[in-house]
Design a protein around this motif. Structure first.
Motif, PDB file in Angstrom:
ATOM      1  N   MET A 110     -10.268  -9.463  -5.324  1.00 40.70           N
ATOM      2  CA  MET A 110      -9.642  -8.790  -6.477  1.00 40.70           C
ATOM      3  C   MET A 110      -9.053  -7.442  -6.072  1.00 40.70           C
ATOM      4  SD  MET A 110     -12.052  -8.835  -9.797  1.00 40.70           S
ATOM      5  CE  MET A 110     -13.415  -9.900  -9.656  1.00 40.70           C
ATOM      6  N   ALA A 111      -9.827  -6.667  -5.306  1.00 43.93           N
ATOM      7  CA  ALA A 111      -9.423  -5.287  -4.970  1.00 43.93           C
ATOM      8  C   ALA A 111      -8.347  -5.229  -3.885  1.00 43.93           C
ATOM      9  CB  ALA A 111     -10.642  -4.489  -4.517  1.00 43.93           C
ATOM     10  N   THR A 112      -8.070  -6.381  -3.246  1.00 43.88           N
ATOM     11  CA  THR A 112      -7.074  -6.401  -2.172  1.00 43.88           C
ATOM     12  C   THR A 112      -5.916  -7.331  -2.577  1.00 43.88           C
ATOM     13  OG1 THR A 112      -8.446  -8.073  -1.035  1.00 43.88           O
ATOM     14  CG2 THR A 112      -8.726  -5.781  -0.358  1.00 43.88           C
ATOM     15  N   GLU A 113      -6.068  -8.616  -2.262  1.00 41.72           N
ATOM     16  CA  GLU A 113      -4.967  -9.569  -2.559  1.00 41.72           C
ATOM     17  C   GLU A 113      -4.644  -9.674  -4.035  1.00 41.72           C
ATOM     18  OE1 GLU A 113      -6.320 -12.975   0.284  1.00 41.72           O
ATOM     19  OE2 GLU A 113      -4.348 -13.480  -0.561  1.00 41.72           O
ATOM     20  N   GLY A 114      -5.696  -9.671  -4.888  1.00 40.97           N
ATOM     21  CA  GLY A 114      -5.477  -9.831  -6.332  1.00 40.97           C
ATOM     22  C   GLY A 114      -4.645  -8.683  -6.889  1.00 40.97           C
ATOM     23  N   SER A 115      -5.068  -7.470  -6.588  1.00 43.08           N
ATOM     24  CA  SER A 115      -4.333  -6.297  -7.076  1.00 43.08           C
ATOM     25  C   SER A 115      -2.931  -6.234  -6.477  1.00 43.08           C
ATOM     26  CB  SER A 115      -5.076  -5.007  -6.707  1.00 43.08           C
ATOM     27  OG  SER A 115      -6.194  -4.811  -7.537  1.00 43.08           O
ATOM     28  N   ALA A 116      -2.823  -6.534  -5.167  1.00 42.25           N
ATOM     29  CA  ALA A 116      -1.503  -6.472  -4.516  1.00 42.25           C
ATOM     30  C   ALA A 116      -0.564  -7.485  -5.154  1.00 42.25           C
ATOM     31  CB  ALA A 116      -1.647  -6.733  -3.015  1.00 42.25           C
ATOM     32  N   SER A 117      -1.082  -8.666  -5.442  1.00 43.03           N
ATOM     33  CA  SER A 117      -0.236  -9.700  -6.055  1.00 43.03           C
ATOM     34  C   SER A 117       0.162  -9.288  -7.478  1.00 43.03           C
ATOM     35  CB  SER A 117      -1.022 -11.016  -6.022  1.00 43.03           C
ATOM     36  OG  SER A 117      -0.492 -11.917  -6.913  1.00 43.03           O
ATOM     37  N   ALA A 118      -0.762  -8.692  -8.239  1.00 39.38           N
ATOM     38  CA  ALA A 118      -0.440  -8.224  -9.595  1.00 39.38           C
ATOM     39  C   ALA A 118       0.705  -7.201  -9.539  1.00 39.38           C
ATOM     40  CB  ALA A 118      -1.672  -7.608 -10.248  1.00 39.38           C
ATOM     41  N   LEU A 119       0.696  -6.363  -8.505  1.00 42.25           N
ATOM     42  CA  LEU A 119       1.702  -5.299  -8.393  1.00 42.25           C
ATOM     43  C   LEU A 119       2.969  -5.754  -7.667  1.00 42.25           C
ATOM     44  CD1 LEU A 119      -0.618  -3.616  -9.476  1.00 42.25           C
ATOM     45  CD2 LEU A 119      -0.248  -1.969  -7.648  1.00 42.25           C
ATOM     46  N   GLY A 120       2.934  -6.983  -7.150  1.00 37.14           N
ATOM     47  CA  GLY A 120       4.112  -7.518  -6.462  1.00 37.14           C
ATOM     48  C   GLY A 120       4.312  -6.939  -5.072  1.00 37.14           C
ATOM     49  N   PHE A 121       3.203  -6.607  -4.385  1.00 37.97           N
ATOM     50  CA  PHE A 121       3.302  -6.074  -3.019  1.00 37.97           C
ATOM     51  C   PHE A 121       2.852  -7.121  -2.002  1.00 37.97           C
ATOM     52  CE2 PHE A 121       2.505  -1.687  -5.020  1.00 37.97           C
ATOM     53  CZ  PHE A 121       3.861  -1.399  -5.047  1.00 37.97           C
TER      54      PHE A 121
END
Ligand SMILES: CSC[C@H]1O[C@@H](n2cnc3c(O)ncnc32)[C@H](O)[C@@H]1O
Ligand SMILES: [Zn+2]
Length: 432
Positions: free
Chosen positions: A339-350
């Motif tokens: 969640m704190a890495t891939e999940g958040s990055a994907s939510a932000l489109g990074f």
């Protein structure tokens, strides 16, 4: 210097395995050039020591209001509505662009020192945030937060136009490290007529949306009463649930809303510390994950947390996730790190949040030779249940070293702290 070799450490891979490996960073492209067996990774022009350390993806704080560091500890122990109306908004109304700059820089300093390499920011005077992000070297998705309640029509429309303008003007700033979004504060603090008029304008330009949703029952009940539908059905009707969109909090979600989020690909940012502190409620995180919703992790502002340490947030997410389900196996450590890495990055489109060739070189190296991280049975467990932001030795973003051996290279820590202290005191004095 074009190639930096992070050598001697263990590396957290996308499948949550940990292996002895070196990472080669291309400082020019800002990407990971190679990762693997130290004998097979090409030599670099310079080496960064990761001995006795774990190289992990930089943490991504997917929902905050960075400049609220100026209000850390200013008003505590109140529920959301009273806290915003009686304490926070009166001081924020006094904030100048220089205050927002000072508060944001303090936030960025704290982020770099705790291994956060990217964040989402909703606030005002965002031009100051863009410059601060550019100088400090982080990555951000940011936008101007719209509130129309309590404003006349002219003021409300100005707010909406400002949010669109910020989204259009700053997208791609800081060598592409800044992306933007259209940011209505919430479904209850922005009038329906404005959402109906301005969301289509954002959509026409392909601009993503970020807003608070279903944070408290005080926010859900009026929509159910006035619109005769759940808040996210209302949001969907307004075209606010695209796969590029991400909503903050998502505490009071029913099963139909969870399905809607999964179906539309809208991401949710879980903010466990803020939800606990403001007694907003417990988000159904395991249910969201089971339904296939992309879940990221955010701290919210530091007046409701009260820090920007995503390690703390991971621990809180795991703990409260188990409590919410009355099940100790719910929201396990591996899910939380994701969640704190891939999940958040994907939510932000990074294209970050994972250590893989070609991904953004946004990385943190965590010191493992600490008493509270001994013994090394399971390093993923340690990241969630035992580590702290102060265990981070080096932080890199876009291939550049932002902190080396705990010295932040892009900000003058003492000057930032002194300025924030002075500006916070003056803003509070003006408001009181
Ligand atoms: C208009 S800019 C963003 C706005 O959001 C306020 N805020 C901080 N924390 C929360 C929260 O938990 N829920 C809703 N709004 C929040 C902040 O003070 C800014 O005014
Ligand atoms: Zn918030």
């Amino acid at each position: 210097m074009t190639k930096l070799r992070i050598a001697g450490g263990q590396v957290l891979r996308p499948d949550a395995s940990v292996e002895r490996a070196d990472v080669l960073v291309d400082s020019e492209s800002g990407d990971i050039a190679a990762v693997g067996d130290p004998d097979e990774v090409p030599e670099g022009d310079e080496t960064l020591d990761a001995e006795d350390g774990l190289v992990m993806p930089g943490l991504v704080n997917a929902h905050t209001h960075a400049a609220m560091t100026l209000l850390r500890g200013y008003a505590d122990d109140k529920e959301l509505d009273a806290w915003l109306q009686e304490d926070i908004w009166p001081v924020e109304a006094e904030f100048t662009p220089e205050d927002v700059r000072a508060g944001t820089e303090l936030g960025l300093l704290e982020m770099i020192r705790s291994g956060t390499t990217a964040f989402a920011d909703m606030y005002f005077h965002e031009e100051e945030v863009v410059e601060a992000v550019e100088d400090a070297g982080l990555r951000a998705r940011l936008g101007y937060g719209i509130v129309t309640v309590g404003k006349d029509e002219e003021g409300a429309r100005e707010d909406c136009e400002q949010s669109l303008e910020v989204a259009r003007e700053f997208d791609g700033a800081a060598d592409g490290r800044v992306k933007t979004a259209f940011m209505p504060h919430s479904l209850t603090t922005v009038g329906e007529e404005y959402l109906r008029e301005f969301v289509p304008e954002a959509r026409e330009d392909g601009i993503a949306l970020h807003y608070h949703a279903n944070e408290t029952t005080d926010e859900v009940d009026p929509i159910v009463e006035e619109e005769g539908q759940r808040p996210l059905d209302y949001a969907r009707e307004l075209d606010m649930t695209d796969e590029s969109d991400f909503v903050a909090h998502g505490v009071h979600l029913d099963s139909t809303e969870i399905d809607l989020l999964a179906e539309t690909g809208t991401s949710v940012v879980h903010c466990p510390a803020s939800n606990m502190k403001l007694a907003s409620g417990m988000a159904p995180v395991q249910k969201l994950l089971d339904a296939g919703v992309t879940v990221g992790l955010g701290t919210d502002g530091t007046a409701s947390n009260n820090d920007l340490d995503v390690f703390d947030e991971m621990r809180d997410a795991a703990m409260v996730g188990k409590l919410a389900e009355n099940d100790a196996s719910a929201v396990p450590a591996e899910s939380v790190v994701r969640m704190a890495t891939e999940g958040s990055a994907s939510a932000l489109g990074f294209d970050s949040g994972r250590i893989e060739e070609g991904a953004n070189a946004d990385l943190a190296v965590v010191d493992l030779d600490a008493a509270h991280l001994t013994p090394h049975h399971d390093l993923v467990s340690h990241l969630v249940y035992a580590a702290r932001g102060s265990d981070v030795r080096h932080t890199l973003c876009d291939g550049a070293v932002l902190m080396r051996d705990r010295e932040v290279l892009t900000l003058d820590a003492e000057a930032v702290r002194e300025r924030a202290e002075r500006r916070a005191a003056a803003a509070v004095e003006r408001a009181e």
